[in-house]
Design a protein around this motif. Structure first.
Motif, PDB file in Angstrom:
ATOM      1  N   LEU A  76      29.486  12.619 -22.017  1.00  0.00           N
ATOM      2  CA  LEU A  76      30.854  12.800 -22.526  1.00  0.00           C
ATOM      3  C   LEU A  76      31.371  11.507 -23.162  1.00  0.00           C
ATOM      4  O   LEU A  76      32.046  11.535 -24.195  1.00  0.00           O
ATOM      5  CB  LEU A  76      31.783  13.237 -21.394  1.00  0.00           C
ATOM      6  N   LEU A  77      31.052  10.382 -22.530  1.00  0.00           N
ATOM      7  CA  LEU A  77      31.508   9.088 -23.047  1.00  0.00           C
ATOM      8  C   LEU A  77      30.948   8.796 -24.428  1.00  0.00           C
ATOM      9  O   LEU A  77      31.649   8.269 -25.292  1.00  0.00           O
ATOM     10  CB  LEU A  77      31.105   7.965 -22.081  1.00  0.00           C
ATOM     11  N   VAL A  78      29.666   9.141 -24.627  1.00  0.00           N
ATOM     12  CA  VAL A  78      29.053   8.836 -25.918  1.00  0.00           C
ATOM     13  C   VAL A  78      29.716   9.634 -27.043  1.00  0.00           C
ATOM     14  O   VAL A  78      29.798   9.168 -28.182  1.00  0.00           O
ATOM     15  CB  VAL A  78      27.527   9.101 -25.883  1.00  0.00           C
ATOM     16  N   LEU A  79      30.211  10.822 -26.709  1.00  0.00           N
ATOM     17  CA  LEU A  79      30.921  11.617 -27.718  1.00  0.00           C
ATOM     18  C   LEU A  79      32.285  11.015 -28.041  1.00  0.00           C
ATOM     19  O   LEU A  79      32.789  11.141 -29.160  1.00  0.00           O
ATOM     20  CB  LEU A  79      31.091  13.055 -27.230  1.00  0.00           C
ATOM     21  N   ALA A  80      32.871  10.348 -27.040  1.00  0.00           N
ATOM     22  CA  ALA A  80      34.209   9.786 -27.223  1.00  0.00           C
ATOM     23  C   ALA A  80      34.187   8.392 -27.836  1.00  0.00           C
ATOM     24  O   ALA A  80      34.964   8.096 -28.761  1.00  0.00           O
ATOM     25  CB  ALA A  80      34.936   9.750 -25.875  1.00  0.00           C
ATOM     26  N   VAL A  81      33.309   7.521 -27.334  1.00  0.00           N
ATOM     27  CA  VAL A  81      33.331   6.117 -27.767  1.00  0.00           C
ATOM     28  C   VAL A  81      31.978   5.646 -28.275  1.00  0.00           C
ATOM     29  O   VAL A  81      31.750   4.439 -28.405  1.00  0.00           O
ATOM     30  CB  VAL A  81      33.798   5.203 -26.605  1.00  0.00           C
ATOM     31  N   GLY A  82      31.071   6.585 -28.530  1.00  0.00           N
ATOM     32  CA  GLY A  82      29.720   6.225 -28.941  1.00  0.00           C
ATOM     33  C   GLY A  82      29.640   5.630 -30.340  1.00  0.00           C
ATOM     34  O   GLY A  82      30.549   5.765 -31.156  1.00  0.00           O
ATOM     35  N   LEU A 108      27.139  -1.626 -25.473  1.00  0.00           N
ATOM     36  CA  LEU A 108      27.496  -2.353 -24.262  1.00  0.00           C
ATOM     37  C   LEU A 108      26.958  -3.771 -24.380  1.00  0.00           C
ATOM     38  O   LEU A 108      25.750  -4.011 -24.220  1.00  0.00           O
ATOM     39  CB  LEU A 108      26.904  -1.655 -23.028  1.00  0.00           C
ATOM     40  N   GLY A 109      27.862  -4.707 -24.663  1.00  0.00           N
ATOM     41  CA  GLY A 109      27.414  -6.068 -24.896  1.00  0.00           C
ATOM     42  C   GLY A 109      26.590  -6.126 -26.175  1.00  0.00           C
ATOM     43  O   GLY A 109      27.014  -5.696 -27.228  1.00  0.00           O
ATOM     44  N   GLY A 110      25.391  -6.637 -26.065  1.00  0.00           N
ATOM     45  CA  GLY A 110      24.507  -6.698 -27.225  1.00  0.00           C
ATOM     46  C   GLY A 110      23.488  -5.579 -27.256  1.00  0.00           C
ATOM     47  O   GLY A 110      22.548  -5.633 -28.059  1.00  0.00           O
ATOM     48  N   MET A 111      23.669  -4.561 -26.389  1.00  0.00           N
ATOM     49  CA  MET A 111      22.688  -3.475 -26.308  1.00  0.00           C
ATOM     50  C   MET A 111      23.319  -2.133 -26.631  1.00  0.00           C
ATOM     51  O   MET A 111      24.515  -1.933 -26.426  1.00  0.00           O
ATOM     52  CB  MET A 111      22.080  -3.402 -24.897  1.00  0.00           C
ATOM     53  N   ASN A 112      22.486  -1.233 -27.144  1.00  0.00           N
ATOM     54  CA  ASN A 112      22.887   0.157 -27.327  1.00  0.00           C
ATOM     55  C   ASN A 112      22.279   0.989 -26.207  1.00  0.00           C
ATOM     56  O   ASN A 112      21.053   1.112 -26.112  1.00  0.00           O
ATOM     57  CB  ASN A 112      22.408   0.688 -28.691  1.00  0.00           C
ATOM     58  N   ILE A 113      23.123   1.548 -25.346  1.00  0.00           N
ATOM     59  CA  ILE A 113      22.665   2.380 -24.235  1.00  0.00           C
ATOM     60  C   ILE A 113      22.644   3.832 -24.691  1.00  0.00           C
ATOM     61  O   ILE A 113      23.629   4.330 -25.258  1.00  0.00           O
ATOM     62  CB  ILE A 113      23.585   2.233 -23.010  1.00  0.00           C
ATOM     63  N   GLN A 114      21.536   4.528 -24.454  1.00  0.00           N
ATOM     64  CA  GLN A 114      21.407   5.927 -24.850  1.00  0.00           C
ATOM     65  C   GLN A 114      21.532   6.816 -23.612  1.00  0.00           C
ATOM     66  O   GLN A 114      20.593   6.933 -22.818  1.00  0.00           O
ATOM     67  CB  GLN A 114      20.060   6.168 -25.539  1.00  0.00           C
ATOM     68  N   PRO A 115      22.690   7.472 -23.421  1.00  0.00           N
ATOM     69  CA  PRO A 115      22.920   8.282 -22.220  1.00  0.00           C
ATOM     70  C   PRO A 115      21.927   9.422 -22.017  1.00  0.00           C
ATOM     71  O   PRO A 115      21.678   9.823 -20.882  1.00  0.00           O
ATOM     72  CB  PRO A 115      24.342   8.830 -22.440  1.00  0.00           C
ATOM     73  N   SER A 116      21.361   9.953 -23.103  1.00  0.00           N
ATOM     74  CA  SER A 116      20.401  11.055 -22.942  1.00  0.00           C
ATOM     75  C   SER A 116      19.174  10.609 -22.157  1.00  0.00           C
ATOM     76  O   SER A 116      18.564  11.409 -21.432  1.00  0.00           O
ATOM     77  CB  SER A 116      19.977  11.594 -24.303  1.00  0.00           C
ATOM     78  N   GLU A 152      27.808   5.551 -33.948  1.00  0.00           N
ATOM     79  CA  GLU A 152      27.069   6.474 -34.810  1.00  0.00           C
ATOM     80  C   GLU A 152      26.048   5.712 -35.653  1.00  0.00           C
ATOM     81  O   GLU A 152      26.382   4.747 -36.331  1.00  0.00           O
ATOM     82  CB  GLU A 152      28.025   7.237 -35.725  1.00  0.00           C
ATOM     83  N   ILE A 153      24.793   6.152 -35.560  1.00  0.00           N
ATOM     84  CA  ILE A 153      23.705   5.554 -36.331  1.00  0.00           C
ATOM     85  C   ILE A 153      22.923   6.687 -36.986  1.00  0.00           C
ATOM     86  O   ILE A 153      22.454   7.596 -36.294  1.00  0.00           O
ATOM     87  CB  ILE A 153      22.762   4.698 -35.442  1.00  0.00           C
ATOM     88  N   ASN A 154      22.765   6.622 -38.299  1.00  0.00           N
ATOM     89  CA  ASN A 154      22.038   7.660 -39.036  1.00  0.00           C
ATOM     90  C   ASN A 154      22.585   9.061 -38.746  1.00  0.00           C
ATOM     91  O   ASN A 154      21.832   9.996 -38.444  1.00  0.00           O
ATOM     92  CB  ASN A 154      20.539   7.609 -38.718  1.00  0.00           C
ATOM     93  N   ARG A 155      23.908   9.183 -38.789  1.00  0.00           N
ATOM     94  CA  ARG A 155      24.610  10.465 -38.623  1.00  0.00           C
ATOM     95  C   ARG A 155      24.439  11.082 -37.228  1.00  0.00           C
ATOM     96  O   ARG A 155      24.684  12.265 -37.033  1.00  0.00           O
ATOM     97  CB  ARG A 155      24.158  11.466 -39.692  1.00  0.00           C
ATOM     98  N   ALA A 156      24.031  10.282 -36.254  1.00  0.00           N
ATOM     99  CA  ALA A 156      23.898  10.762 -34.870  1.00  0.00           C
ATOM    100  C   ALA A 156      24.685   9.833 -33.950  1.00  0.00           C
ATOM    101  O   ALA A 156      24.602   8.608 -34.052  1.00  0.00           O
ATOM    102  CB  ALA A 156      22.435  10.806 -34.447  1.00  0.00           C
ATOM    103  N   LYS A 157      25.453  10.426 -33.046  1.00  0.00           N
ATOM    104  CA  LYS A 157      26.281   9.651 -32.112  1.00  0.00           C
ATOM    105  C   LYS A 157      25.619   9.703 -30.740  1.00  0.00           C
ATOM    106  O   LYS A 157      26.017  10.473 -29.871  1.00  0.00           O
ATOM    107  CB  LYS A 157      27.685  10.261 -32.056  1.00  0.00           C
ATOM    108  N   ARG A 158      24.607   8.862 -30.549  1.00  0.00           N
ATOM    109  CA  ARG A 158      23.800   8.922 -29.325  1.00  0.00           C
ATOM    110  C   ARG A 158      23.858   7.654 -28.488  1.00  0.00           C
ATOM    111  O   ARG A 158      23.241   7.603 -27.426  1.00  0.00           O
ATOM    112  CB  ARG A 158      22.318   9.167 -29.690  1.00  0.00           C
ATOM    113  N   TRP A 159      24.563   6.636 -28.941  1.00  0.00           N
ATOM    114  CA  TRP A 159      24.503   5.341 -28.289  1.00  0.00           C
ATOM    115  C   TRP A 159      25.894   4.830 -27.910  1.00  0.00           C
ATOM    116  O   TRP A 159      26.867   5.032 -28.644  1.00  0.00           O
ATOM    117  CB  TRP A 159      23.826   4.310 -29.186  1.00  0.00           C
ATOM    118  N   ILE A 160      25.951   4.147 -26.771  1.00  0.00           N
ATOM    119  CA  ILE A 160      27.169   3.451 -26.343  1.00  0.00           C
ATOM    120  C   ILE A 160      26.890   1.961 -26.435  1.00  0.00           C
ATOM    121  O   ILE A 160      25.921   1.460 -25.839  1.00  0.00           O
ATOM    122  CB  ILE A 160      27.567   3.824 -24.906  1.00  0.00           C
TER     123      ILE A 160
END
Length: 385
Positions: free
Chosen positions: A97-103, A115-123, A105-113
Motif C-alpha cells: 500500500l505504501l509503494v502505491l502512495a509514496v513509491g 529509503l536513504g540511498g536505496m530503492n526498496i521493492q515491497p513485492s 516511479e521508474i519506467n512507468r512502474a511504481k514498485r520502489w520506495i
C-alpha cells in the motif's frame, strides 16, 4: 564473527550444524553475480555517472547488506515466524500500500520506495511474508485444507487482495511467482484435489485474461514468439539478448569482452545479465550457473523432505516455499533472456542487480538454515539423552 560461524558450521562432535551446501552455493552465486554485474554495467555506468564502478560498488553494498540481513536472521528462532505469520503478512500488505502512495516511479512502474540511498521493492518482501503465512496456515489448518473447499477459497481471496495491489504497480511477474508458490505449497500440503484443480484453473484463467487487458502485456506475450518480426521495435531487447547468446558460442568471448553490453542490450546488468553471462562465458558458463541454481533448489527440497518426514510441517513448508521461489524466478529469468518466455522483469536469484532481491533471498535462505539448525540440534539432544 568468524569464530561464531566456525562454531556453528562445525559442531563439537564434528557434524555440521548449519547446512554447508546452502552456504557454499549461496556465496558462490553471489560472487558470480558480483563479477557479472561489474562486467555488464561498465559502459552504462561510465556514460550515465562517469564512474566505471558505479553499479559494481552499489552491488557490493547490496551484497554486504544482504549478508548482514542473513546473518541477523540466523539469530531469530524459527518459532517466531510461526507465531507472527499473520503480522508478517499484514506488514507485507502495508508495504504494498505504501509503494502505491509514496513509491518512486521508474519506467512507468511504481514498485520502489526510496529509503536513504536505496530503492526498496515491497513485492520482494511480500514473497517471503507469503511463504511464511501459507506455511503456518497449512500447518494450523491441515485437516481443513485436505478435506474442505473453504480452506482453498480463503487463500484465493487473500491471494486476490495481494495480486490486486501488485497489479496496481504494476508487477505481473511477482504475482506469477506468488501464484506458483501458493500452488506448490497447497499441493504438498494435501489440498482437497477437486477444489485445488478448480481453484487453480479459475485463477490461471483470470491471470491470463488480465494479461490481455493491458496492451503492453499483450505485446510482451506475443513479441517473444517472433522477436525478429520487429527487431528494432518491440523485439529489440530480446533480439539483442539472443545475439549475445549467439556470440558466446560454447566457451564465450571471455570476461569483459561482451559487445552487447555496450548499450546494445538495454539494462544489461539487471533482467538480462544472464545474456551477458552467456556471451562472455558461453554455453558452458550458462550451464554452470543453471546447475548451481538448481543444486540450491534441490538442496532446499531435500531439507524440506527431511522436515516433513519428521513431522516438522511448518519448517518443511517454508523450506519448500523458498526453494520454489528460487526455482520459479530462475526459470522465468532464464526463459525470458533466451526467448522461451515473455519478459517479466524478474531477477535471477543471487545473480542479478537488485538490493531488495538480494536481501530477501539471503533472509529466506538464512531462515531455512536456522530452522534446519534447530532441527539438527533437537535431534542431537534426543540422541544424546
Amino acid at each position: 564473527m568468524l569464530s561464531f560461524l566456525k562454531d556453528k558450521l562445525i559442531a563439537t562432535d564434528r557434524r555440521p550444524m548449519y547446512d554447508r551446501q546452502i552456504v557454499f552455493l549461496a556465496l558462490t552465486l553471489c560472487c558470480i553475480g558480483f563479477i557479472m554485474i561489474f562486467s555488464s554495467s561498465i559502459t552504462q555506468a561510465s556514460n550515465k555517472f562517469d564512474d566505471l564502478f558505479f553499479y559494481g560498488k552499489r552491488d557490493l553494498i547490496a551484497l554486504g547488506i544482504g549478508l548482514f540481513t542473513g546473518f541477523t536472521v540466523l539469530f531469530i528462532p524459527g518459532e517466531v515466524y510461526k507465531k507472527y505469520n499473520l503480522q508478517l503478512l499484514l506488514f507485507g500488505i502495508v508495504c504494498l500500500l505504501l509503494v502505491l502512495a509514496v513509491g518512486t516511479e521508474i519506467n512507468r512502474a511504481k514498485r520502489w520506495i526510496r529509503l536513504g540511498g536505496m530503492n526498496i521493492q515491497p513485492s520482494e518482501i511480500m514473497k517471503f511474508c507469503w511463504i511464511i503465512y501459507l506455511s503456518s496456515f497449512l500447518t494450523r489448518k491441515r485437516e481443513e485444507v485436505t478435506k474442505k473447499l473453504r480452506a482453498f477459497v480463503k487463500q484465493l481471496v487473500m491471494f486476490g487482495v495481494i495480486v490486486g495491489l501488485l497489479l496496481l504497480q504494476p508487477d505481473y511477474g511477482s504475482a506469477v511467482v506468488m501464484f506458483g508458490i501458493m500452488l506448490g505449497l497447497l499441493f504438498i500440503g494435501g489440498a482437497h484435489l477437486v477444489s485445488y484443480i478448480a481453484g487453480a484453473a479459475v485463477t490461471v484463467a483470470f491471470m491470463i485474461s488480465f494479461a490481455f487487458f493491458a496492451s503492453y502485456r499483450l505485446v510482451r506475450l506475443t513479441t517473444f514468439l517472433d522477436p525478429w518480426a520487429n527487431p528494432f521495435g518491440k523485439g529489440y531487447q530480446l533480439t539483442q539478448s539472443l545475439m549475445a547468446f549467439g556470440r558466446g558460442g560454447l566457451f564465450g568471448e571471455g570476461l569483459g569482452n561482451s559487445v552487447q553490453k555496450m548499450e546494445y542490450l538495454p539494462e544489461a546488468h539487471t533482467d538480462f545479465v544472464f545474456a551477458i553471462l552467456g556471451e562472455e562465458f558461453g554455453f558452458v558458463g550458462v550451464c554452470v550457473v543453471i546447475l548451481l541454481e538448481m543444486w540450491l533448489v534441490w538442496r532446499l527440497f531435500i531439507i524440506s523432505r527431511r522436515f516433513l518426514k519428521a513431522g516438522e510441517l511448518f519448517s518443511g513448508y517454508v523450506s519448500f516455499g523458498v526453494g520454489l521461489m528460487i526455482a520459479i524466478q530462475t526459470v522465468i529469468n532464464v526463459g525470458a533472456a533466451s526467448g522461451m518466455l515473455p519478459t517479466k522483469g524478474l531477477t535471477l536469484p543471487l545473480i542479478s542487480y537488485g538490493g531488495s532481491s538480494m536481501m530477501i533471498m539471503m533472509a529466506s535462505l538464512a531462515a531455512v538454515l536456522k530452522l534446519d539448525y534447530e532441527f539438527r540440534l533437537k535431534r542431537q539432544h534426543k540422541e544424546s539423552s
